[in-house]
Motif scaffolding. Structure first.
Motif, PDB file in Angstrom:
ATOM      1  N   LEU A 277       9.932   1.071   1.930  1.00  0.00           N
ATOM      2  CA  LEU A 277       9.114   1.385   3.099  1.00  0.00           C
ATOM      3  C   LEU A 277       7.724   0.785   2.973  1.00  0.00           C
ATOM      4  O   LEU A 277       7.143   0.311   3.962  1.00  0.00           O
ATOM      5  N   ALA A 278       7.166   0.791   1.772  1.00  0.00           N
ATOM      6  CA  ALA A 278       5.813   0.274   1.567  1.00  0.00           C
ATOM      7  C   ALA A 278       5.703  -1.186   1.982  1.00  0.00           C
ATOM      8  O   ALA A 278       4.639  -1.648   2.413  1.00  0.00           O
ATOM      9  N   ARG A 279       6.797  -1.925   1.865  1.00  0.00           N
ATOM     10  CA  ARG A 279       6.774  -3.353   2.211  1.00  0.00           C
ATOM     11  C   ARG A 279       6.575  -3.596   3.700  1.00  0.00           C
ATOM     12  O   ARG A 279       6.250  -4.704   4.120  1.00  0.00           O
ATOM     13  N   PHE A 297       7.911  12.655  -4.383  1.00  0.00           N
ATOM     14  CA  PHE A 297       8.761  11.720  -5.113  1.00  0.00           C
ATOM     15  C   PHE A 297       8.881  12.161  -6.565  1.00  0.00           C
ATOM     16  O   PHE A 297       8.042  12.896  -7.101  1.00  0.00           O
ATOM     17  N   GLY A 298       9.951  11.727  -7.208  1.00  0.00           N
ATOM     18  CA  GLY A 298      10.212  12.084  -8.600  1.00  0.00           C
ATOM     19  C   GLY A 298      11.453  11.375  -9.082  1.00  0.00           C
ATOM     20  O   GLY A 298      11.980  10.491  -8.417  1.00  0.00           O
ATOM     21  N   GLY A 299      11.935  11.766 -10.248  1.00  0.00           N
ATOM     22  CA  GLY A 299      13.148  11.162 -10.794  1.00  0.00           C
ATOM     23  C   GLY A 299      12.889   9.991 -11.694  1.00  0.00           C
ATOM     24  O   GLY A 299      13.626   9.747 -12.642  1.00  0.00           O
ATOM     25  N   GLU A 300      11.857   9.200 -11.396  1.00  0.00           N
ATOM     26  CA  GLU A 300      11.453   8.081 -12.228  1.00  0.00           C
ATOM     27  C   GLU A 300      10.043   7.670 -11.828  1.00  0.00           C
ATOM     28  O   GLU A 300       9.476   8.195 -10.863  1.00  0.00           O
ATOM     29  N   VAL A 301       9.477   6.727 -12.565  1.00  0.00           N
ATOM     30  CA  VAL A 301       8.081   6.339 -12.345  1.00  0.00           C
ATOM     31  C   VAL A 301       7.945   5.546 -11.050  1.00  0.00           C
ATOM     32  O   VAL A 301       8.735   4.649 -10.766  1.00  0.00           O
ATOM     33  N   PHE A 302       6.948   5.893 -10.270  1.00  0.00           N
ATOM     34  CA  PHE A 302       6.575   5.159  -9.056  1.00  0.00           C
ATOM     35  C   PHE A 302       5.350   4.327  -9.442  1.00  0.00           C
ATOM     36  O   PHE A 302       4.262   4.859  -9.657  1.00  0.00           O
ATOM     37  N   ALA A 303       5.525   2.999  -9.550  1.00  0.00           N
ATOM     38  CA  ALA A 303       4.419   2.128  -9.944  1.00  0.00           C
ATOM     39  C   ALA A 303       3.233   2.342  -9.018  1.00  0.00           C
ATOM     40  O   ALA A 303       3.380   2.330  -7.790  1.00  0.00           O
ATOM     41  N   HIS A 304       2.051   2.526  -9.609  1.00  0.00           N
ATOM     42  CA  HIS A 304       0.895   2.915  -8.793  1.00  0.00           C
ATOM     43  C   HIS A 304       0.496   1.838  -7.795  1.00  0.00           C
ATOM     44  O   HIS A 304      -0.028   2.141  -6.720  1.00  0.00           O
ATOM     45  N   GLU A 305       0.767   0.554  -8.114  1.00  0.00           N
ATOM     46  CA  GLU A 305       0.422  -0.505  -7.160  1.00  0.00           C
ATOM     47  C   GLU A 305       1.230  -0.369  -5.865  1.00  0.00           C
ATOM     48  O   GLU A 305       0.696  -0.535  -4.767  1.00  0.00           O
ATOM     49  N   GLN A 306       2.514  -0.058  -6.010  1.00  0.00           N
ATOM     50  CA  GLN A 306       3.368   0.101  -4.831  1.00  0.00           C
ATOM     51  C   GLN A 306       3.049   1.393  -4.091  1.00  0.00           C
ATOM     52  O   GLN A 306       3.053   1.431  -2.852  1.00  0.00           O
ATOM     53  N   LEU A 307       2.770   2.452  -4.853  1.00  0.00           N
ATOM     54  CA  LEU A 307       2.405   3.712  -4.227  1.00  0.00           C
ATOM     55  C   LEU A 307       1.126   3.563  -3.420  1.00  0.00           C
ATOM     56  O   LEU A 307       0.999   4.119  -2.315  1.00  0.00           O
ATOM     57  N   MET A 311       0.461   4.582   0.512  1.00  0.00           N
ATOM     58  CA  MET A 311      -0.553   5.568   0.879  1.00  0.00           C
ATOM     59  C   MET A 311      -1.571   4.989   1.862  1.00  0.00           C
ATOM     60  O   MET A 311      -2.075   5.700   2.740  1.00  0.00           O
ATOM     61  N   ARG A 312      -1.877   3.710   1.732  1.00  0.00           N
ATOM     62  CA  ARG A 312      -2.784   3.088   2.695  1.00  0.00           C
ATOM     63  C   ARG A 312      -2.145   3.016   4.077  1.00  0.00           C
ATOM     64  O   ARG A 312      -2.826   3.142   5.094  1.00  0.00           O
ATOM     65  N   ALA A 313      -0.831   2.831   4.108  1.00  0.00           N
ATOM     66  CA  ALA A 313      -0.135   2.749   5.392  1.00  0.00           C
ATOM     67  C   ALA A 313       0.029   4.125   6.039  1.00  0.00           C
ATOM     68  O   ALA A 313       0.180   4.224   7.257  1.00  0.00           O
ATOM     69  N   LEU A 314      -0.006   5.196   5.227  1.00  0.00           N
ATOM     70  CA  LEU A 314       0.159   6.566   5.727  1.00  0.00           C
ATOM     71  C   LEU A 314      -1.033   7.414   5.268  1.00  0.00           C
ATOM     72  O   LEU A 314      -0.902   8.308   4.425  1.00  0.00           O
ATOM     73  N   PRO A 315      -2.214   7.154   5.809  1.00  0.00           N
ATOM     74  CA  PRO A 315      -3.437   7.794   5.285  1.00  0.00           C
ATOM     75  C   PRO A 315      -3.510   9.297   5.497  1.00  0.00           C
ATOM     76  O   PRO A 315      -4.250   9.980   4.785  1.00  0.00           O
ATOM     77  N   GLU A 334       1.781  16.554  -9.557  1.00  0.00           N
ATOM     78  CA  GLU A 334       0.461  15.989  -9.308  1.00  0.00           C
ATOM     79  C   GLU A 334       0.336  15.691  -7.822  1.00  0.00           C
ATOM     80  O   GLU A 334       1.051  14.827  -7.289  1.00  0.00           O
ATOM     81  N   VAL A 335      -0.524  16.435  -7.138  1.00  0.00           N
ATOM     82  CA  VAL A 335      -0.822  16.156  -5.741  1.00  0.00           C
ATOM     83  C   VAL A 335      -1.930  15.120  -5.709  1.00  0.00           C
ATOM     84  O   VAL A 335      -3.020  15.345  -6.259  1.00  0.00           O
ATOM     85  N   LEU A 336      -1.666  13.983  -5.084  1.00  0.00           N
ATOM     86  CA  LEU A 336      -2.630  12.891  -5.089  1.00  0.00           C
ATOM     87  C   LEU A 336      -3.720  13.130  -4.046  1.00  0.00           C
ATOM     88  O   LEU A 336      -3.409  13.383  -2.870  1.00  0.00           O
ATOM     89  N   THR A 337      -4.939  13.039  -4.480  1.00  0.00           N
ATOM     90  CA  THR A 337      -6.078  13.248  -3.577  1.00  0.00           C
ATOM     91  C   THR A 337      -6.765  11.942  -3.209  1.00  0.00           C
ATOM     92  O   THR A 337      -7.643  11.923  -2.354  1.00  0.00           O
ATOM     93  N   GLU A 338      -6.382  10.855  -3.882  1.00  0.00           N
ATOM     94  CA  GLU A 338      -6.932   9.541  -3.560  1.00  0.00           C
ATOM     95  C   GLU A 338      -5.910   8.472  -3.917  1.00  0.00           C
ATOM     96  O   GLU A 338      -4.967   8.716  -4.686  1.00  0.00           O
ATOM     97  N   ILE A 339      -6.099   7.290  -3.362  1.00  0.00           N
ATOM     98  CA  ILE A 339      -5.175   6.186  -3.618  1.00  0.00           C
ATOM     99  C   ILE A 339      -5.308   5.760  -5.079  1.00  0.00           C
ATOM    100  O   ILE A 339      -6.410   5.520  -5.570  1.00  0.00           O
ATOM    101  N   PRO A 340      -4.193   5.684  -5.813  1.00  0.00           N
ATOM    102  CA  PRO A 340      -4.276   5.440  -7.261  1.00  0.00           C
ATOM    103  C   PRO A 340      -4.608   3.990  -7.592  1.00  0.00           C
ATOM    104  O   PRO A 340      -4.167   3.051  -6.929  1.00  0.00           O
TER     105      PRO A 340
END
Length: 525
Positions: A277-279, A297-307, A311-315, A334-340
Motif C-alpha cells: 500500500l505504501a507504494r 501491524f506485527g508478526g515481523e519487522v516493518f522496515a522504518h523507511e517503508q513505514l 505514515m506520510r500518506a495517512l497522516p 509501541e504506538v507511534l507518535t511521529e514518523i520514524p
C-alpha cells in the motif's frame, strides 16, 4: 425457537462472547462477505447449529474439534464460536498446508470432530478417514454416503434452528490450540486458555477504542494468532468484521479500493500488504484517509523507511507495532507518535503482561542498552504445549512469583530502550518469521533430512524483511533441486519450502566440527 439461551453466561469465557454480542446488539452487522451481511443474531443462529451438530457427533467438554478455515465466511467464523460454546477446544487447520502436515496436527491434537467445507473435507478424509465431520456447504451425496463405517458426516443444512447455549467452565480451561513450528518436524500445539484469549482481545478493544461503529479488516487466516482479535475483539465491541480477499494483498490499488468501499476503520496484519500500500503514495491512498483510523501491524519487522512512507500518506491514521509470539499473544506494543527515522521499538509491556530481560545465565538486566532474552508473564501467556503441559516444558514457567502465575521465555533477543521499552534484535535460536508465520528452521531441515540421499543440510533465512524466504544448503550429489522441493511441498506449508537451494559435497564446518552457518550463508551471495 430463539437463537440465544435466556441465561446468557456472564463469566469471562470466550464461549460466551458471541451470545452476549447477539443479546446486546442483535441487529448489528457482525460479518460482511461478498455474499452479504450477517448480523449478530444470525451469526449466533449458525453457531447454535454448529454446536448442536458437534454434540450430535458425540463431542463433549474438553474434546478437540478441528476447523479447516477456508474460505473465511460467516459459517467458518460461527463454527469457531459454536465449538467453544459446546465446551470443546478449537484446533485450526491451515487449508494451504499439505495433507502430511494435517496428519501431524491430527496426531498431536486427536480431534473428536472436524468442521469444514466439502472440498476441504474430502482432502481431510484422506488423512483422517474416521473422524466425524460437520459439512458446512451442501455436499455431494457421495460424500455423505461413502464414508467409513466408523465415521459420520452431518450436513449443517440438515440441522434445524438451535439455541446457542454457551457451556460453563473455568477461565483456565483450554479454549484453542494453535499449531506452530517444532524442531523435530512435528508441529507443536500452543494451548491457550479462555483467560489468555479474552485478556488479549479485551486489551485490544480498550487500547485502540474499538466500538460498535468500527469495521475491522480480517486479514489474518484463522490458524494465525492475529485472528484472535478479529474473531473475539470485534464481538466483544459489537463491531463488524470483513475478511480480506486473499488475492488483494499483492495488488495495492485494488486493496486500497476495497478498504475504501468496505469502510474499513481498523486494520491488523503483517507488514507485507502495508508495504504494498505504501507504494501507492499520497495520491493513491486518498480514498482510504477518510475511513482508516487505526493501522496495527506485527508478526515481523516493518522496515522504518517503508513505514514512514505509509505514515506520510495517512497522516491522520493511528499506527502501532504489536509484538509477541503465539505463546504470549501480543505482549508489547509501541504506538507511534511521529514518523520514524530509525528502527521502530516493539514498545512496552501490554495487556496486563510483565516483561523483563535476562542474560545467558538467567540474570535480570535493567540498564538501558542491555541486550538479552525477553521473558513474559501475565494473563495472556499460554498454558503450555498440548501434550507437554508439565511445568517448565518448552520455555514455559509457572509459580506464584510470576504475574498471573505463568510465564514464557520467548527466545527473542531485545535491547532495553528508553522509557521501559524494548527494541527487537533478533532470535537467540533458529526461529524465523516468513509472511508473519513463525517457523523453526530445524523443522525444514528435518523434512529435508528424510531423504536418504541427503547427508546434511542447513536452512537459512534470505531476502530481508520485505521479501522473506528460505535458502537451503544441502550435501547431496544424487538429488536435483526440484526433487527436494517436491519432497518439501508434500510436507510443509508453501511459504516454508526453500526458494533457493545450493547443492554441495559437504557442509561447511567450524573448528569445533559444528555446522558453520555463517559460512553456509556466503554460498547465497
Amino acid at each position: 425457537m430463539g437463537a440465544l439461551a435466556s441465561d446468557i453466561s456472564r463469566t469471562p469465557l470466550l464461549s460466551a462472547v458471541l451470545a452476549e454480542a447477539a443479546h446486546r446488539d442483535p441487529g448489528r452487522v457482525a460479518v460482511g462477505t461478498p455474499s452479504g451481511a450477517t448480523n449478530y443474531r444470525q451469526l449466533a443462529e449458525i453457531a447454535g447449529r454448529v454446536q448442536s451438530a458437534i454434540v450430535q457427533l458425540g463431542v463433549r467438554h474438553g474434546d478437540r474439534v478441528a476447523i479447516i478455515g477456508a474460505p473465511v465466511t460467516e459459517h467458518t467464523i460461527a463454527a469457531i464460536h459454536g465449538v467453544l460454546a459446546a465446551g470443546a477446544i478449537w484446533v485450526p487447520i491451515d487449508p494451504g498446508s499439505p495433507p502430511a502436515r494435517w496428519a501431524s496436527i491430527v496426531a498431536m491434537a486427536d480431534p473428536a470432530a472436524v468442521v469444514a467445507y466439502a472440498g476441504a473435507l474430502d482432502l481431510f478424509t484422506a488423512v483422517a478417514p474416521n473422524i466425524p465431520a460437520v459439512v458446512i456447504d451442501k455436499p455431494a451425496k457421495k460424500l455423505l454416503d461413502e464414508v467409513p463405517a466408523t465415521g459420520k458426516r452431518i450436513w449443517l443444512g440438515d440441522i434445524g434452528p438451535a439455541e446457542l447455549r454457551p457451556h460453563g467452565g473455568d477461565q483456565a480451561d483450554i479454549a484453542y490450540i494453535l499449531p506452530t513450528s517444532g524442531t523435530t518436524g512435528v508441529p507443536k500445539g500452543v494451548a491457550l486458555s479462555h483467560q489468555a484469549g479474552l485478556a488479549f482481545a479485551d486489551w485490544m478493544v480498550s487500547q485502540f477504542a474499538v466500538s460498535a461503529d468500527d469495521v475491522v479488516a480480517a486479514h489474518a487466516p484463522l490458524h494465525f494468532d492475529m485472528s484472535v482479535f478479529s474473531l473475539f475483539g470485534t464481538a466483544r465491541a459489537g463491531a463488524s468484521i470483513v475478511p480480506v480477499p486473499l488475492q488483494l494483498s499483492s495488488f495495492p490499488a485494488e486493496l486500497a479500493d476495497w478498504i475504501a468501499n468496505q469502510r474499513i476503520s481498523v486494520w491488523f496484519s503483517v507488514p507485507y500488504p502495508l508495504i504494498r500500500l505504501a507504494r501507492l503514495g499520497v495520491d493513491g491512498l486518498l480514498q482510504v484517509r477518510n475511513t482508516l483510523r487505526t493501522v496495527l501491524f506485527g508478526g515481523e519487522v516493518f522496515a522504518h523507511e517503508q513505514l514512514a512512507v505509509l505514515m506520510r500518506a495517512l497522516p491522520d491514521t493511528q499506527f502501532a507495532n504489536l509484538f509477541g509470539p503465539t505463546e504470549t499473544n501480543a505482549c508489547t506494543a509501541e504506538v507511534l507518535t511521529e514518523i520514524p527515522s530509525e528502527p521502530v521499538p516493539i514498545g512496552r509491556a501490554t495487556a496486563g503482561a510483565h516483561c523483563w530481560v535476562e542474560d545467558h545465565q538467567g540474570r535480570v538486566l535493567t540498564a538501558d542498552g542491555s541486550v538479552g532474552e525477553l521473558v513474559v508473564a501475565g494473563p495472556t501467556v499460554a498454558s503450555g504445549y498440548w501434550g507437554q503441559m508439565e511445568a517448565g516444558a518448552g520455555g514455559f514457567r509457572v509459580g506464584p512469583e510470576l504475574w498471573a502465575g505463568r510465564g514464557f521465555a520467548t527466545g527473542d533477543w531485545v535491547e532495553i530502550y528508553s522509557g521501559r521499552r524494548f527494541l527487537y534484535r533478533g532470535r537467540r535460536d533458529h526461529m524465523v518469521k516468513i509472511n508473519g508465520q513463525r517457523l523453526e528452521l530445524g523443522e525444514v531441515e528435518s523434512v529435508i533430512a528424510e531423504l536418504r540421499e541427503v547427508r546434511g543440510c542447513c536452512v537459512l533465512p534470505l531476502g530481508g524483511h520485505e521479501d522473506p524466504r528460505l535458502g537451503a544448503v544441502i550435501a547431496s550429489e544424487a538429488l536435483g533441486e526440484e526433487d527436494i522441493r517436491e519432497h518439501c511441498r508434500a510436507r510443509l506449508p508453501r511459504w516454508a519450502v526453500p526458494a533457493r537451494i545450493v547443492l554441495v559435497e559437504e557442509l561447511p564446518l567450524g573448528s569445533t566440527g559444528k555446522l558453520d552457518r555463517l559460512a553456509a550463508a556466503t554460498l547465497f551471495t
